[in-house]
Design an enzyme around this catalytic site. Sequence first.
Site, PDB file in Angstrom:
ATOM      1  N   ASP A 291       3.366   3.846  -6.068  1.00 56.12           N
ATOM      2  CA  ASP A 291       2.741   3.601  -4.975  1.00 56.12           C
ATOM      3  C   ASP A 291       3.317   2.463  -3.835  1.00 56.12           C
ATOM      4  O   ASP A 291       3.882   1.451  -4.473  1.00 56.12           O
ATOM      5  CB  ASP A 291       1.191   3.378  -4.970  1.00 56.12           C
ATOM      6  CG  ASP A 291       0.542   3.442  -3.587  1.00 56.12           C
ATOM      7  OD1 ASP A 291       0.339   4.196  -2.796  1.00 56.12           O
ATOM      8  OD2 ASP A 291      -0.026   2.201  -3.229  1.00 56.12           O
ATOM      9  N   HIS A 295       7.930  -1.363  -0.279  1.00 58.91           N
ATOM     10  CA  HIS A 295       7.470  -2.546   0.164  1.00 58.91           C
ATOM     11  C   HIS A 295       7.235  -3.561  -0.868  1.00 58.91           C
ATOM     12  O   HIS A 295       6.597  -4.751  -0.708  1.00 58.91           O
ATOM     13  CB  HIS A 295       6.057  -2.443   0.857  1.00 58.91           C
ATOM     14  CG  HIS A 295       6.118  -1.574   1.878  1.00 58.91           C
ATOM     15  ND1 HIS A 295       6.764  -1.735   3.193  1.00 58.91           N
ATOM     16  CD2 HIS A 295       5.339  -0.225   1.937  1.00 58.91           C
ATOM     17  CE1 HIS A 295       6.376  -0.740   3.841  1.00 58.91           C
ATOM     18  NE2 HIS A 295       5.739   0.135   3.277  1.00 58.91           N
ATOM     19  N   GLU A 332       7.004   6.799  -3.849  1.00 60.20           N
ATOM     20  CA  GLU A 332       6.483   6.833  -2.561  1.00 60.20           C
ATOM     21  C   GLU A 332       7.265   6.041  -1.618  1.00 60.20           C
ATOM     22  O   GLU A 332       6.908   4.782  -1.445  1.00 60.20           O
ATOM     23  CB  GLU A 332       4.916   6.498  -2.348  1.00 60.20           C
ATOM     24  CG  GLU A 332       4.577   6.834  -1.028  1.00 60.20           C
ATOM     25  CD  GLU A 332       3.146   5.982  -0.528  1.00 60.20           C
ATOM     26  OE1 GLU A 332       2.461   6.375   0.267  1.00 60.20           O
ATOM     27  OE2 GLU A 332       2.932   4.987  -1.528  1.00 60.20           O
TER      28      GLU A 332
END
Length: 376
Positions: A291, A295, A332
């Site tokens: 997930d 980032h 993702e």
Amino acid sequence: MTKPCCFGNRALRQQSKAGCLAGSSWVIEENNTMWYSMRCEVKMNTRIPRLIILVLILILLITGCGRGNQPTVQPIETAPILPTEAEPAVEAGKWWHSAVFYEIFVRSFYDSNGDGIGDFAGLTQKLDYLNDGDPNTDTDLGVTALWLMPIFPSSSYHGYDVMDYYAVNPQFGTMDEFKTLLAEAHKRGIRIIIDYVINHTSVNHPWFQAALKDPNSPYVDYYIWSQTNLSYPGPWGQVVWHKASNGMYYYGVFWSGMPDLNYRSQAVRDEINKITSFWLKDVGVDGFRIDGARHLIEDGEIQANSADTHAYFKEFNQYVKSINPDAMIVGEVWDGSFAASQYVKNQELDMVFGFDLAGGLIKAIHQPDAKLTGFW
């Protein structure tokens, strides 16, 4: 009610059985191969407009042409999962090239005990609906892999703020029931990957709570802190610096309830490796969906696709394969196709979702303008 998606090159062949509607997402693999994704409705009598079918057939023909030079390799059986039907020729070990994935939100899938919450026992009961293990039947969906949305104990219904990485959500059942689900799925030739939320934790995770209460706690280093509000915005203009009860500010790219982990800390990396080993070796899952992958590690105001993020996933991939060479990692990476594909090209992840292409397809159909797909 929508049941989440199945993705794979065999998904179109299964859509008449699954009642699938086009338009969820694509997956990008090596050689820029695109794999289609769709969402399955509970109502099985939905008809797909002819225009969508024609567009999809054309795209499959285009992408198929680019794979003609790949060598043919004999199919491989991966223990302990038994094949349920003839597999197309794929590169050794890469079972996901021919898998039909089905995404499941356990909470809403099937409730076995009448408490209003879906659970592992209910999913186990419905495995034959997904794939009964018999290639001679045509009453199942032909699913060969499941992606389970977060199953960890969590502060919220969706599960993306984890409170314990070594346990399962008690609302879904016990760890033994999850292991039973795994075993029964493997008997039917179904692999299972889990949503792996390692960019951040819940504010209620014991690590974060310990860091709040004791400035000398070793868990302080597990998170990203500042004595002042640095105030710069996040990648989509959101607030990323949040004031804590201890007077400090902590970084959380998604929201204040999800503080980001500090991957510049070796202790965090070691902890994630321990957790990864636990789920692969002790529990036996077949891979992970990462997930918020882009980032993971910030470099000042660079909060997506940093060089350190790419370097970390290259190490992570190697670590996962050292435990189980057949384990799959899909990321993702919500970004353009070029940026997303770099994670696959550089052998950091096995696959990434093709959000850019999915959005282009939907726009092309709605407007209509085939150029929006990026193929022309």
